[in-house]
Scaffold this motif. Structure first.
Motif, mmCIF file in Angstrom:
data_model
loop_
_atom_site.group_PDB
_atom_site.id
_atom_site.type_symbol
_atom_site.label_atom_id
_atom_site.label_comp_id
_atom_site.label_asym_id
_atom_site.label_seq_id
_atom_site.Cartn_x
_atom_site.Cartn_y
_atom_site.Cartn_z
ATOM 1 N N LYS A 1 0.837 -1.205 0.000
ATOM 2 C CA LYS A 1 0.000 0.000 0.000
ATOM 3 C C LYS A 1 0.874 1.259 0.000
ATOM 4 O O LYS A 1 0.560 2.242 -0.661
ATOM 5 N N THR B 1 -5.256 -2.094 -5.009
ATOM 6 C CA THR B 1 -5.260 -2.373 -3.568
ATOM 7 C C THR B 1 -6.478 -3.194 -3.119
ATOM 8 O O THR B 1 -6.527 -3.609 -1.961
ATOM 9 N N THR C 1 -12.683 -0.577 -0.563
ATOM 10 C CA THR C 1 -11.557 0.333 -0.823
ATOM 11 C C THR C 1 -11.961 1.783 -0.599
ATOM 12 O O THR C 1 -11.147 2.673 -0.784
ATOM 13 N N GLU D 1 -9.724 4.037 1.415
ATOM 14 C CA GLU D 1 -8.288 4.004 1.106
ATOM 15 C C GLU D 1 -7.790 5.328 0.589
ATOM 16 O O GLU D 1 -8.419 5.945 -0.232
#
Ligand code: FES
Length: 155
Positions: A93, A126, A152, A155
């Motif tokens: 990440k 991701t 996500t 994120e």
């Protein structure tokens, strides 16, 4: 061959021949991950023996980036402890958010760093990682089999 071409080949190879694709009976960790930007969903299944990931599978639909990222992830976390897998999640990440990355630690996953140029696609890369992280966190919190959901979005 230019590095960009090599990276593109790695991504396409994992997309057309995904590793560890499929489901698993009675996994220790199951996570359904979603990318709300596109509606794609991907599930991860993990089997643990004595604290190590002995098997991992994924299924779902999505673009070449999400599928290849999941395929590479399954290859790299097999044999790792949950803490080691979480360490890799953090490194991956961080790379996707612009931190320098090392091939020693990330291997083929380096192929995905070109995605950083396209912010909207970072969540594609991701998706499987966010799902894995959520499942591991819930498992470590409960010490029993978990079925988790991840997105996500944050994120
Ligand atoms: Fe949906 Fe990439 S476009 S995960």
């Amino acid at each position: 061959m230019a590095l960009d071409d090599l990276y593109r080949e790695v991504i396409l190879d994992h997309y057309s021949h995904p590793r560890n694709k499929g489901t698993m009976d009675d996994p220790d960790i199951k996570v359904e991950g979603a990318n709300p930007l596109c509606g794609d969903e991907l599930s991860i299944f993990v089997r643990l023996v004595h604290g190590k990931i002995t098997d991992v599978k994924f299924v779902g639909r999505g673009c070449s980036i999400s599928q290849s990222s999941a395929s590479m992830m399954t290859q790299q976390i097999k044999g790792k402890t949950l803490d080691e897998a979480k360490g890799l999640v953090g490194k991956f990440k961080a790379m996707m958010h612009g931190e320098p990355a090392s091939e020693d630690e990330l291997g083929d996953l380096m192929a995905l760093q070109g995605v950083r140029k396209f912010p909207v696609r970072i969540k594609c890369a991701t998706l499987s990682w966010v799902a894995l992280e959520q499942g591991v966190d819930e498992f470590q919190g409960s010490h029993q089999k978990v079925v988790a959901k991840a997105s996500t979005e944050a994120e």
